[in-house]
Design a protein around this motif. Structure first.
Motif, PDB file in Angstrom:
ATOM      1  N   ASN A 215      31.860  74.781  16.903  1.00 51.57           N
ATOM      2  CA  ASN A 215      30.686  75.280  16.182  1.00 51.57           C
ATOM      3  C   ASN A 215      30.904  76.742  15.769  1.00 51.57           C
ATOM      4  O   ASN A 215      31.833  77.402  16.207  1.00 51.57           O
ATOM      5  CB  ASN A 215      29.460  75.160  17.087  1.00 51.57           C
ATOM      6  N   GLN A 216      30.032  77.187  14.885  1.00 50.63           N
ATOM      7  CA  GLN A 216      30.016  78.572  14.422  1.00 50.63           C
ATOM      8  C   GLN A 216      31.276  78.945  13.627  1.00 50.63           C
ATOM      9  O   GLN A 216      31.764  80.073  13.691  1.00 50.63           O
ATOM     10  CB  GLN A 216      29.844  79.531  15.617  1.00 50.63           C
TER      11      GLN A 216
ATOM     12  N   ASP B 200      32.679  77.171  20.937  1.00 49.12           N
ATOM     13  CA  ASP B 200      32.545  78.210  19.917  1.00 49.12           C
ATOM     14  C   ASP B 200      33.862  78.967  19.805  1.00 49.12           C
ATOM     15  O   ASP B 200      34.711  78.898  20.712  1.00 49.12           O
ATOM     16  CB  ASP B 200      31.396  79.161  20.264  1.00 49.12           C
TER      17      ASP B 200
ATOM     18  N   SER C 160      29.217  74.222  11.334  1.00 50.54           N
ATOM     19  CA  SER C 160      28.358  75.390  11.450  1.00 50.54           C
ATOM     20  C   SER C 160      26.921  74.884  11.481  1.00 50.54           C
ATOM     21  O   SER C 160      26.409  74.392  10.470  1.00 50.54           O
ATOM     22  CB  SER C 160      28.561  76.367  10.291  1.00 50.54           C
TER      23      SER C 160
ATOM     24  N   ASP D  92      31.357  79.367  10.639  1.00 52.47           N
ATOM     25  CA  ASP D  92      30.963  80.265   9.561  1.00 52.47           C
ATOM     26  C   ASP D  92      31.242  81.723   9.912  1.00 52.47           C
ATOM     27  O   ASP D  92      31.256  82.601   9.019  1.00 52.47           O
ATOM     28  CB  ASP D  92      29.474  80.092   9.254  1.00 52.47           C
ATOM     29  N   ARG D  93      31.490  82.003  11.176  1.00 51.44           N
ATOM     30  CA  ARG D  93      31.787  83.373  11.595  1.00 51.44           C
ATOM     31  C   ARG D  93      33.258  83.737  11.403  1.00 51.44           C
ATOM     32  O   ARG D  93      33.654  84.861  11.672  1.00 51.44           O
ATOM     33  CB  ARG D  93      31.407  83.561  13.058  1.00 51.44           C
TER      34      ARG D  93
END
Length: 537
Positions: free
Chosen positions: A189-190, A160, A224, A192-193
């Motif tokens: 991952n993630q 992450d 994401s 989108d943050r």
């Protein structure tokens, strides 16, 4: 079920790894050797199971969204999703095609299995595992991750943006798996943050870290799991790996190479031992001196002269020589051809080596071990030194037997001794006949009886000629025989010295040089096996 042909060279590499591990036993750390044996055994088991299935494991830290990604890829809610605490306690499997995967999952010890009701055709054969968090506060969770990371076909590391540079995952997992780059995928991952520009920077920085870990070329995918961004690309990547049916073989190939690397690292930098030729002569000389070869050589010459006098000397005086001990018999070194006609059995009576001689022998043996170990890695050099002294306790008996057996061929009676001995008895008989004749003439004169006519030789009576001539001839023959025996003794001593040196050299070869050569050959075979285990394609 269609069975894929095994990767080229994998059989040879596994056999080479087994050979290297076997040769390294007792030379390298036991845990490294045991790991190599375990890799070879594990690879054999994996190849015997389904090769149409690819076992991919999602591994990651707490909060990386690993379980959410598992649910999105499987289209289910199998994994319990958490954020700040570990929620995956045991690994579970999702099967796109469960036919024939049972024994493989049994071997992996995955009790929780779920066959997908409507699997995607492009992922047929995929077995996706959701692992516990590798940084879990529960020790059992971390041990489960460590166990499965060592055996699955494809590793998908889910990172992450907050902890993608965490040393725990890089130092403990990614860097040690540098050999496994072909079966490793890294997912950020993630994303989108993050703002779009930050995503590119994170991916670039992650690529840099992976390159530093030795994982250059490993696919890095930004996704994401919450929004679905990047998931089609990850599915395509997984589909390509599954359809190739090569991940299991590439995993085993990487395992073999890693185990071979560990064996090489524990053995040290490969080297080549220097030759020990030249030291073998010094070793033979030291062993010969310590075992009493010079004393035996001297005794061979003296013994030859002693037996020559007994066999060819003047019969009137030769019997005195029999009271003197035979030099070889005194050392309990003899043969059927010796003066007593009996063969010596058991150990000789050679004096024990002096402290100086023992020190010279020990130094020569140590020098052989040191020279043979020169250039070898520190882990293997002690084994070579031990090999040089491995039979030191039996060396004295071996040298004694070699001297005794070799001396048996150095004491045979020459044929001319018998002829000269017969001639001596003939001239002795001639002298005795002359003496008896003169005695008879003396008796006739003493009794004042008429004496028969006595033939003469140049006015010297024949009885006198026979007596004096026989005595002088016997002494002359004895002197000539002694001269011949002296020359023969020197020749026999040279022959004995050469034969004894050859016998001692054979003992040195069998008890010192051969064990060293065997250990060097073992090291050579070990390095050759390592080369095959690493380099065969």
């Amino acid at each position: 079920m269609r069975v894929l042909r095994r990767g080229p060279g994998l059989d040879e590499r596994l056999e080479a790894l087994r050979e290297a591990a076997g040769l390294a036993e007792g030379r390298l750390p036991a845990d490294v050797v045991a790991d190599a044996h375990a890799v070879a055994e594990r690879a054999g088991v994996r190849r015997s199971l389904s090769v149409t299935h690819t076992v991919a494991a999602l591994a990651g830290a707490t909060g990386s969204g690993k379980s959410t990604l598992f649910n999105e890829l499987t289209g289910t809610d199998l994994a319990t999703v958490g954020v700040t605490r570990p929620t995956t306690s045991t690994a579970q499997a999702a099967l796109w095609d469960g036919d024939g995967a049972g024994p493989l999952l049994d071997w992996l010890e995955i009790p929780r299995r779920h066959a997908l009701p409507d699997p995607e055709p492009g992922l047929t054969g995929l077995v996706l595992l959701d692992l516990p968090d590798h940084d879990s506060i529960e020790l059992a969770h971390r041990l489960e991750v460590d166990r499965l990371v060592e055996v699955v076909d494809l590793l998908v590391w889910v990172l992450d943006p907050q902890k993608y540079a965490d040393a725990a995952v890089h130092d403990r997992y990614l860097r040690p798996l540098a050999r496994h780059r072909d079966v490793t995928v890294v997912v950020l991952n993630q994303v989108d943050r993050l703002p779009p520009a930050a995503v590119d920077r994170c991916l670039a920085d992650l690529r840099r870290l992976l390159d530093d870990d030795g994982l250059s070329g490993v696919p890095v995918v930004g996704v994401s799991a919450r929004t679905g961004a990047g998931l089609p690309g990850l599915r395509t990547l997984l589909a390509d790996r599954v359809s190739a049916r090569r991940s299991w073989a590439e995993r085993l190939s990487a395992d073999v190479a890693t185990a071979a690397d560990a064996l090489e690292a524990s053995s040290g930098v490969p080297g080549t031992s220097s030759r020990v030729s030249g030291l073998d002569k010094r070793l033979t000389a030291a062993l010969a001196e310590a075992s009493g070869v010079p004393l035996v050589v001297d005794a061979v010459g003296k013994g030859h002269r002693h037996r020559a006098v007994v066999a060819t000397g003047w019969p009137v005086t030769r019997w005195v020589r029999r009271f003197r001990p035979d030099p070889l018999r005194r050392l309990r070194v003899g043969s059927p051809g010796s003066s007593t006609g009996a063969e010596i059995v058991g150990k000789t009576s050679l004096p024990a080596a002096s402290a100086v001689q023992k020190a010279q022998m020990d130094t020569a043996i140590r020098d052989v071990g040191e020279a043979a170990a020169d250039g070898l890695p520190p882990s293997w050099a002690p084994a070579v030194r031990r090999a040089a002294r491995s039979r030191a306790d039996d060396l004295a008996d071996a040298l004694d037997k070699a001297i005794s057996a070799t001396s048996l061929t150095a004491t045979r009676r020459p044929r001319w001794w018998r002829a000269v001995g017969g001639l001596q008895w003939l001239v002795f008989a001639t002298a005795a006949a002359g003496a008896l004749w003169l005695t008879a003439l003396f008796a006739l004169g003493y009794l004042r009886l008429p004496e028969p006519p006595t033939p003469t030789v140049l006015e010297i009576p024949w009885p006198t000629v026979l007596l004096l001539g026989g005595a002088l001839a016997g002494v002359l023959i004895a002197l000539l025989s002694r001269l011949a025996a002296w020359l023969g003794g020197r020749r026999r001593a040279r022959i004995a010295a050469k034969a004894l040196r050859a016998a001692i050299a054979e003992v040195a070869r069998a008890d010192v040089l051969d064990p060293v050569a065997a250990e060097l050959a073992r090291y050579t075979a070990f390095t050759a096996a390592l080369t095959r285990a690493r380099d065969l394609a």
